[in-house]
Write an enzyme that holds these catalytic residues in place. Sequence first.
Site, short mmCIF file in Angstrom:
data_model
loop_
_atom_site.label_atom_id
_atom_site.label_comp_id
_atom_site.label_asym_id
_atom_site.label_seq_id
_atom_site.Cartn_x
_atom_site.Cartn_y
_atom_site.Cartn_z
N HIS A 246 9.78 -1.50 2.39
CA HIS A 246 10.89 -2.14 1.69
C HIS A 246 11.96 -2.53 2.71
O HIS A 246 12.19 -1.80 3.67
CB HIS A 246 11.50 -1.19 0.66
CG HIS A 246 10.59 -0.88 -0.48
ND1 HIS A 246 10.30 -1.79 -1.47
CD2 HIS A 246 9.88 0.24 -0.78
CE1 HIS A 246 9.45 -1.25 -2.33
NE2 HIS A 246 9.18 -0.01 -1.93
N CYS B 271 13.87 -8.58 0.43
CA CYS B 271 12.70 -8.18 -0.34
C CYS B 271 12.31 -9.27 -1.35
O CYS B 271 11.14 -9.62 -1.48
CB CYS B 271 12.96 -6.86 -1.05
SG CYS B 271 11.48 -6.10 -1.72
#
Length: 109
Positions: free
Chosen positions: A21, A33
């Site tokens: 992430h 993201c």
Amino acid sequence: MIKVTVFRENDRIKAFELSGHAESGPYGYDLVCAGVSAVSIGSINAVLTLCEVDLDIEQGGAGGYLYVAIPGSIASKKMERVQLLFEGMLISLSSIEQEYQQFITIQDK
């Protein structure tokens, strides 16, 4: 950090993997993201729809994981189109990496 690994054979993309992430913002507001997800999923959908190629796709888990392999048994013309679309994806991901290198890294293997 998002790690993108591109697996090549004879200078052609054979597979790619995304994991991790970006954590560049709060959940739901992480622009890095969101950008990486949009570019990668959009490219996969383009290959599936425009090239009519069944990709080997693995995804899921809390670690933000995506693995895509291109079958080796597709016709040469189709493979050229698949390569072009995925090379375009990598150019877009590289643009994100240039701007946000603390949140994404791309490597070829």
